[in-house]
Design a protein around this motif. Structure first.
Motif, short mmCIF file in Angstrom:
data_model
loop_
_atom_site.label_atom_id
_atom_site.label_comp_id
_atom_site.label_asym_id
_atom_site.label_seq_id
_atom_site.Cartn_x
_atom_site.Cartn_y
_atom_site.Cartn_z
N VAL A 20 0.83 -1.20 0.00
CA VAL A 20 0.00 0.00 0.00
C VAL A 20 0.87 1.25 0.00
CG1 VAL A 20 -1.95 -1.09 1.18
CG2 VAL A 20 -0.19 0.05 2.51
N ALA A 21 0.29 2.31 -0.57
CA ALA A 21 0.92 3.63 -0.55
C ALA A 21 -0.14 4.67 -0.81
CB ALA A 21 2.02 3.74 -1.60
N LYS A 22 -0.29 5.60 0.12
CA LYS A 22 -1.22 6.73 -0.06
C LYS A 22 -2.63 6.28 -0.46
CE LYS A 22 2.06 10.30 -0.87
NZ LYS A 22 1.52 11.51 -0.31
N GLY A 23 -3.11 5.22 0.18
CA GLY A 23 -4.46 4.75 -0.07
C GLY A 23 -4.62 3.84 -1.27
N ILE A 24 -3.55 3.57 -1.99
CA ILE A 24 -3.58 2.69 -3.15
C ILE A 24 -2.97 1.35 -2.75
CG2 ILE A 24 -2.77 2.34 -5.52
CD1 ILE A 24 -4.64 4.75 -5.24
N ALA A 25 -3.60 0.26 -3.12
CA ALA A 25 -3.10 -1.08 -2.81
C ALA A 25 -2.82 -1.84 -4.10
CB ALA A 25 -4.12 -1.84 -1.98
N ARG A 26 -1.77 -2.63 -4.08
CA ARG A 26 -1.38 -3.42 -5.24
C ARG A 26 -0.80 -4.76 -4.77
NH1 ARG A 26 -3.88 -0.24 -7.64
NH2 ARG A 26 -3.24 1.21 -9.25
#
Length: 78
Positions: A20-26
């Motif tokens: 995750v980073a800044k509300g984005i998940a991958r």
């Protein structure tokens, strides 16, 4: 130009990780880092679905700050 984005690992399943980073998940592959000691909470640089390099929290924060500034500059030009 290629861009790698710092993300934090929140789950590891074999050679795959959820980041995750800044509300984005991958979901990303850790295959290129199988020689490194990667664990939950680590920060990695992600490019096209692959973790390329383990980095420190300070490096991740610095990169996010720079990316935010670039976005602000781009927004001002629009």
């Amino acid at each position: 130009m290629c861009l790698a984005v710092p993300m934090q690992i929140t789950h590891i399943d074999g050679n795959n990780a959820h980041c995750v980073a800044k509300g984005i998940a991958r979901d990303v592959s850790l295959l290129l880092l199988e020689e490194d000691d990667i664990k939950l909470g680590d920060y990695v640089l992600i490019h096209v679905g692959y973790a390329l390099q383990k980095i420190s929290m300070a490096e991740a924060l610095s990169t996010w700050e720079l990316l935010d500034k670039m976005q602000e500059e781009d927004d001002l030009r629009a």
